[in-house]
Design an enzyme around this catalytic site. Structure first.
Site, PDB file in Angstrom:
ATOM      1  CD  GLU A 190      -8.433   0.567   7.793  1.00 52.33           C
ATOM      2  OE1 GLU A 190      -8.086   0.188   8.712  1.00 52.33           O
ATOM      3  OE2 GLU A 190      -7.790   2.329   7.777  1.00 52.33           O
TER       4      GLU A 190
ATOM      5  CG  HIS B 147      -5.441  -2.410   8.906  1.00 50.15           C
ATOM      6  ND1 HIS B 147      -5.207  -0.445   9.041  1.00 50.15           N
ATOM      7  CD2 HIS B 147      -4.185  -2.564   9.628  1.00 50.15           C
ATOM      8  CE1 HIS B 147      -4.297   0.128   9.217  1.00 50.15           C
ATOM      9  NE2 HIS B 147      -4.074  -0.493  10.039  1.00 50.15           N
TER      10      HIS B 147
ATOM     11  CG  ASN C 198      -8.247  -1.226  12.409  1.00 46.35           C
ATOM     12  OD1 ASN C 198      -7.684  -1.615  11.802  1.00 46.35           O
ATOM     13  ND2 ASN C 198      -8.974   0.220  11.593  1.00 46.35           N
TER      14      ASN C 198
ATOM     15  CG  ASP D 237      -0.391  -0.121   2.594  1.00 40.51           C
ATOM     16  OD1 ASP D 237       1.031  -0.179   2.453  1.00 40.51           O
ATOM     17  OD2 ASP D 237      -1.032  -1.201   3.226  1.00 40.51           O
TER      18      ASP D 237
HETATM   19  P1  PGA Z   1       2.773  -1.327  12.754  1.00 43.57           P
HETATM   20  O1  PGA Z   1       1.415  -1.093  11.567  1.00 43.57           O
HETATM   21  O2  PGA Z   1       3.546  -2.485  12.449  1.00 43.57           O
HETATM   22  O3  PGA Z   1       3.260   0.041  13.053  1.00 43.57           O
HETATM   23  O4  PGA Z   1       1.727  -1.571  13.933  1.00 43.57           O
HETATM   24  C1  PGA Z   1       0.799  -2.776  11.617  1.00 43.57           C
HETATM   25  C2  PGA Z   1      -0.317  -1.882  10.368  1.00 43.57           C
HETATM   26  O5  PGA Z   1      -0.332  -0.921  10.561  1.00 43.57           O
HETATM   27  O6  PGA Z   1      -0.842  -3.003   9.690  1.00 43.57           O
END
Ligand code: PGA
Length: 268
Positions: free
Chosen positions: A144, A139, A137, A67
């Site tokens: 999302e 994702h 959450n 992404d």
């Molecule tokens: P993080 O992000 O490794 O910074 O916790 C993970 C994500 O949101 O996919």
């Protein structure tokens, strides 16, 4: 689904890097799906170290990132292009022509652009190994909650929870409001489910509900990562804090012991 329980993020990074390194050694032209985020920094540090020791060659590896924020050019310090350069690409011998990251600067014909990203994945023969983080959450990528399980690469509006989690990176005053992204281009859940092998990494208590819901909850679009239960080859690599809400820990530990005995290449 294999659940590898580790003490801390150091052990997680080492384990994930080891699995990626052996996949690259087995297939030097591996197509690798890459992720960004704090959890990935240690993994990339280990991969860079292996490369610098001369034991890991990326010259034929092809990469696809999950992404990118809409509106951020590659050189923006908060872009995922920049993250990947800083943490991995600038330090290993990946051929720049083999690097694919969604373009955050596209305007207008999003569907056409996203279809071309999917086409590039298909042309590369599909993704062999996909690295994933997970949001609080649930994702994966920027899929999302309520993302369709069949979704493909597309424009996605970020949830409030993700905006809140990201606000530490886009501090008020540091960025103008228009630079604080509200949308992203992300591979879909359907795209992720087509990858051949998935490694999902999670650390910290903040991820424990998302991890438990993904592994032990029902498959639901309310928790995007729960869709991974439909995939034939997923390994969760999680630390004690992220594992704290799992109810079947003893079983996962027994599976790990048996895996080490019967199919040890799943662990190294
Ligand atoms: P993080 O992000 O490794 O910074 O916790 C993970 C994500 O949101 O996919």
């Amino acid at each position: 689904m294999l659940v590898i329980l580790k003490r801390d993020d150091q052990e997680i990074s080492r384990q994930a890097a080891q699995l990626i390194a052996s996949a690259v050694r087995k297939n030097p032209a591996l197509t690798l799906g890459l992720a960004t985020g704090g959890t990935m920094i240690g993994v990339y540090r280990h991969l860079v170290a292996l490369h610098k020791q001369g034991s890991l060659d990326f010259s034929r590896v092809v990469t696809f990132n999950l992404d990118e924020y809409l509106g951020l050019p590659a050189e923006h310090p908060r872009s995922f292009h920049h993250f990947m350069q800083e943490n991995l690409f600038a330090h290993v011998n990946v051929d720049p022509r083999n690097i694919h990251i969604p373009d955050g600067t596209i305007r207008g014909n999003y569907d056409q652009y996203c279809a071309s990203y999917e086409e590039a994945i298909r042309k590369a023969g599909g993704i062999d190994v996909q690295l994933l983080g997970i949001g609080r959450n649930g994702h994966i990528g920027f899929n999302e909650p309520t993302s369709s399980i069949g979704s493909r690469t597309r424009l996605k509006v970020l949830s409030q929870e993700t905006l809140d989690d990201n606000s530490k990176f886009f501090a008020p005053g540091e960025e103008s409001p228009e630079e604080s992204p509200r949308c992203a281009i992300t591979m879909g859940i359907g795209t992720i489910l087509e990858t051949r092998k998935i490694l999902l990494l999670a650390t910290g208590a903040g991820k424990s509900a998302a991890v438990a819901n993904s592994i032990e909850g029902p498959v639901t679009s309310a928790v995007s990562a729960s869709a991974l239960q439909l995939h034939p080859d997923v390994t969760f690599i999680i630390d004690d804090a992220a594992a704290s809400q799992l109810t079947q820990r003893d079983y996962y530990l027994r599976v790990l012991e048996m895996t080490a005995l019967l199919t040890p290449d799943r662990l190294s």
